[in-house]
Design an enzyme around this catalytic site. Structure first.
Site, PDB file in Angstrom:
ATOM      1  N   THR A  31       0.845  -1.203   0.000  1.00  0.00           N
ATOM      2  CA  THR A  31       0.000   0.000   0.000  1.00  0.00           C
ATOM      3  C   THR A  31       0.878   1.250   0.000  1.00  0.00           C
ATOM      4  O   THR A  31       1.956   1.237   0.591  1.00  0.00           O
ATOM      5  CB  THR A  31      -0.889  -0.017   1.256  1.00  0.00           C
ATOM      6  OG1 THR A  31      -1.788  -1.126   1.147  1.00  0.00           O
ATOM      7  CG2 THR A  31      -1.716   1.254   1.407  1.00  0.00           C
ATOM      8  N   SER A  33       2.022   5.302  -1.992  1.00  0.00           N
ATOM      9  CA  SER A  33       2.213   5.985  -3.273  1.00  0.00           C
ATOM     10  C   SER A  33       3.219   5.256  -4.160  1.00  0.00           C
ATOM     11  O   SER A  33       3.064   5.245  -5.384  1.00  0.00           O
ATOM     12  CB  SER A  33       2.656   7.432  -3.024  1.00  0.00           C
ATOM     13  OG  SER A  33       3.798   7.459  -2.196  1.00  0.00           O
ATOM     14  N   THR A  34       4.226   4.620  -3.581  1.00  0.00           N
ATOM     15  CA  THR A  34       5.190   3.874  -4.406  1.00  0.00           C
ATOM     16  C   THR A  34       4.501   2.648  -5.002  1.00  0.00           C
ATOM     17  O   THR A  34       4.717   2.294  -6.168  1.00  0.00           O
ATOM     18  CB  THR A  34       6.413   3.450  -3.556  1.00  0.00           C
ATOM     19  OG1 THR A  34       6.811   4.565  -2.752  1.00  0.00           O
ATOM     20  CG2 THR A  34       7.576   3.029  -4.437  1.00  0.00           C
ATOM     21  N   ALA A  90       7.999   1.531   2.103  1.00  0.00           N
ATOM     22  CA  ALA A  90       8.374   1.613   3.522  1.00  0.00           C
ATOM     23  C   ALA A  90       8.599   3.074   3.871  1.00  0.00           C
ATOM     24  O   ALA A  90       8.795   3.913   2.990  1.00  0.00           O
ATOM     25  CB  ALA A  90       9.647   0.817   3.791  1.00  0.00           C
ATOM     26  N   GLY A 103       3.818   1.785   7.813  1.00  0.00           N
ATOM     27  CA  GLY A 103       2.500   2.044   8.379  1.00  0.00           C
ATOM     28  C   GLY A 103       2.059   3.490   8.389  1.00  0.00           C
ATOM     29  O   GLY A 103       0.962   3.778   8.861  1.00  0.00           O
ATOM     30  N   GLU A 111      -0.061  -5.462   6.015  1.00  0.00           N
ATOM     31  CA  GLU A 111       1.240  -5.508   5.322  1.00  0.00           C
ATOM     32  C   GLU A 111       2.180  -6.502   5.998  1.00  0.00           C
ATOM     33  O   GLU A 111       2.915  -7.232   5.338  1.00  0.00           O
ATOM     34  CB  GLU A 111       1.881  -4.110   5.326  1.00  0.00           C
ATOM     35  CG  GLU A 111       1.161  -3.139   4.403  1.00  0.00           C
ATOM     36  CD  GLU A 111       1.648  -1.707   4.506  1.00  0.00           C
ATOM     37  OE1 GLU A 111       1.403  -0.946   3.565  1.00  0.00           O
ATOM     38  OE2 GLU A 111       2.265  -1.348   5.526  1.00  0.00           O
ATOM     39  N   LYS A 129      14.211   7.343   2.034  1.00  0.00           N
ATOM     40  CA  LYS A 129      13.741   6.368   3.026  1.00  0.00           C
ATOM     41  C   LYS A 129      14.873   5.548   3.644  1.00  0.00           C
ATOM     42  O   LYS A 129      14.668   4.870   4.650  1.00  0.00           O
ATOM     43  CB  LYS A 129      12.727   5.406   2.390  1.00  0.00           C
ATOM     44  CG  LYS A 129      11.561   6.067   1.662  1.00  0.00           C
ATOM     45  CD  LYS A 129      10.600   6.712   2.618  1.00  0.00           C
ATOM     46  CE  LYS A 129       9.361   7.254   1.955  1.00  0.00           C
ATOM     47  NZ  LYS A 129       8.498   6.288   1.355  1.00  0.00           N
TER      48      LYS A 129
HETATM   49  C1  A5P Z   1       1.405   1.849   4.236  1.00  0.00           C
HETATM   50  O1  A5P Z   1       0.761   1.472   5.408  1.00  0.00           O
HETATM   51  C2  A5P Z   1       2.851   2.067   4.492  1.00  0.00           C
HETATM   52  O2  A5P Z   1       3.508   1.051   5.176  1.00  0.00           O
HETATM   53  C3  A5P Z   1       3.570   2.389   3.202  1.00  0.00           C
HETATM   54  O3  A5P Z   1       4.137   1.257   2.632  1.00  0.00           O
HETATM   55  C4  A5P Z   1       4.616   3.362   3.517  1.00  0.00           C
HETATM   56  O4  A5P Z   1       4.013   4.403   4.241  1.00  0.00           O
HETATM   57  C5  A5P Z   1       5.266   3.917   2.252  1.00  0.00           C
HETATM   58  O5  A5P Z   1       4.377   4.708   1.560  1.00  0.00           O
HETATM   59  P1  A5P Z   1       4.816   5.589   0.319  1.00  0.00           P
HETATM   60  O6  A5P Z   1       5.191   4.659  -0.777  1.00  0.00           O
HETATM   61  O7  A5P Z   1       3.582   6.380   0.012  1.00  0.00           O
HETATM   62  O8  A5P Z   1       5.947   6.459   0.749  1.00  0.00           O
END
Ligand code: A5P
Length: 234
Positions: A31, A33-34, A90, A103, A111, A129
């Protein structure tokens, strides 16, 4: 609208992970944006006929909805014993250990279940990250039951955290797909013992899961400018 350089990096990392997908695979679909870029890339490979017989288990309703629109077949753990490959973003990726904080998108519990039931777990992220030690920027999200959440928050404080109840844009407590609440736990970094901290938090009655992922990621694809850094667990 022009894509930001961070989005371009996320897209590159996502596409590199989707290039590893082979026909017949059972996939964990993360889940965020990536992952949106990863789903688009997966949908495109399916539409071009490059891949067939793919089934994904989504880690959130948001991912399930997006995957459905792209024609990605979805399943669940009733039919799938072990996933071949889970792909997810992440919030922090620790160099060397590949321990993660996840999260901030609110899907941490699902996840973690998906990552823990996959032979391989590939993390996709832009270079912002990657950290030397967890806790550099991100709080640790902790998913808790709605019942008694105030008591859980007090125990989290006793365990050394500064828990802040996550709220949505209207100021109401944010509710996860599983009907739980999230406390973002601040002031924990640098985290030198992710496994120990996860254990301490997880032992509190009412904690459904933490955003500390240790020993789960097998590989991280970090997009840095035009280059993809491949990190493997030491
Ligand atoms: C979702 O619950 C998160 O664990 C996402 O994997 C994490 O926040 C990374 O999100 P983005 O890809 O949006 O940075």
């Amino acid at each position: 609208m022009e894509m930001t350089s961070a989005d371009a990096a996320k897209k590159r990392a996502a596409e590199a992970a989707i290039a590893q997908v082979e026909s017949g695979m059972r996939l964990g679909l993360g889940t965020g944006s990536t992952m949106r870029f990863a789903l688009e890339a997966l949908g495109a490979r399916l539409a071009m006929g490059e891949l067939r017989d793919i089934v994904g288990i989504p880690t959130s309703q948001q991912t399930a909805d997006h995957a459905c629109k792209l024609g990605i077949a979805l399943g669940d753990f009733a039919d799938i014993d072990m996933l071949d490959l889970a792909i997810d973003g992440a919030d922090e990726v620790e160099t060397g250990t590949l321990n993660l904080i996840k999260g901030l998108g609110g899907a941490l519990l699902r996840e973690k279940i998906v990552a823990a039931n996959s032979r391989r777990f590939v993390v996709v992220a832009d270079a912002s990250k990657q950290v030397v030690q967890l806790g550099a920027h991100a709080p640790v999200p902790v998913e808790v039951t709605a019942f008694g959440h105030q008591a859980v928050a007090r125990r989290l404080t006793q365990a050394g955290a500064r828990p802040v109840l996550r709220c949505d844009d209207s100021g109401q407590p944010a509710v996860t797909d599983g009907g739980n609440l999230i406390y973002d736990c601040h002031d924990l970094g640098p985290i030198t013992d992710a496994a120990g901290l996860d254990q301490r938090f997880s032992a509190i009655a009412g904690v459904a899961g933490t955003g500390l992922f240790h020993g789960l990621a097998t590989e991280a694809l970090i997009a840095d400018g035009d280059h993809i850094r491949i990190l493997r667990r030491a």
